[in-house]
Design a protein around this motif. Structure first.
Motif, short mmCIF file in Angstrom:
data_model
loop_
_atom_site.label_atom_id
_atom_site.label_comp_id
_atom_site.label_asym_id
_atom_site.label_seq_id
_atom_site.Cartn_x
_atom_site.Cartn_y
_atom_site.Cartn_z
N GLU A 248 0.84 -1.21 0.00
CA GLU A 248 0.00 0.00 0.00
C GLU A 248 0.87 1.25 0.00
O GLU A 248 0.58 2.22 -0.70
CB GLU A 248 -0.90 0.03 1.24
N GLU A 249 1.92 1.21 0.79
CA GLU A 249 2.84 2.34 0.88
C GLU A 249 3.46 2.63 -0.49
O GLU A 249 3.51 3.78 -0.93
CB GLU A 249 3.93 2.03 1.90
N ARG A 250 3.90 1.59 -1.16
CA ARG A 250 4.51 1.75 -2.48
C ARG A 250 3.51 2.37 -3.47
O ARG A 250 3.84 3.27 -4.23
CB ARG A 250 5.02 0.40 -3.00
N ALA A 251 2.26 1.89 -3.43
CA ALA A 251 1.23 2.44 -4.32
C ALA A 251 0.99 3.92 -4.05
O ALA A 251 0.84 4.72 -4.97
CB ALA A 251 -0.06 1.64 -4.17
N MET A 252 0.97 4.29 -2.77
CA MET A 252 0.76 5.70 -2.41
C MET A 252 1.93 6.57 -2.84
O MET A 252 1.74 7.70 -3.28
CB MET A 252 0.51 5.83 -0.91
#
Length: 152
Positions: free
Chosen positions: A25-29
């Motif tokens: 999720e962090e990478r996507a954000m």
């Protein structure tokens, strides 16, 4: 005899997988430029890291009490290693690798963003402006500085 250890390993595996998902999720954000939403993920990562740390300490104590130690490559050694215990251990190692790989990818993405930002700042500085890009008030300094003709 090793049932509490197996339960601990299973819980640790679940949390490691959850940690890897949060890193995804962090990478996507980061890729989407949604930096404001990262704060809530940071809180979740800190919470998960704390839980994982506690489970790790418990696991290490349980393994020590059972006479189980780790060898090279994460191999378990001890009196009698239960096949169910061995399976739970392998699942944990796999989940930890998944989280570690996700963290390495995020690090690479952040490093790429930082490098791009450094290069962009360098290009801006090479325009010929000798002053800082931003003033103490956080605003950019563009155009000529001095008295405004409109103010009289």
């Amino acid at each position: 005899m090793s049932q509490p250890l197996i339960q601990n390993l299973n819980r640790e595996t679940e949390l490691a997988k959850e940690f890897a998902a949060v890193l995804g999720e962090e990478r996507a954000m980061i890729k989407a430029g949604n930096y404001e939403a990262l704060a809530s993920l940071l809180e979740r990562k800190v919470e998960l890291a704390g839980l994982l740390g506690a489970l790790t300490r418990t696991r290490e104590a349980q393994m020590g009490a059972l006479g189980i130690r780790l060898g090279a490559g994460g191999q378990l050694f001890g009196r009698e290693i239960d096949p169910v215990l061995e399976s739970a251990w392998r699942k944990l190692l796999s989940a930890v690798r998944l989280a570690s790989d996700a963290n390495a990818v995020n690090t690479a993405v952040v490093d790429a963003h930082l490098e791009f930002t450094k290069e962009a700042i360098q290009v801006l500085r090479q325009r010929g402006d000798s002053g800082p890009l931003y003033g103490r008030d956080g605003l950019t300094r563009t155009g000529p500085q001095g008295v405004s003709l409109a103010s009289g």
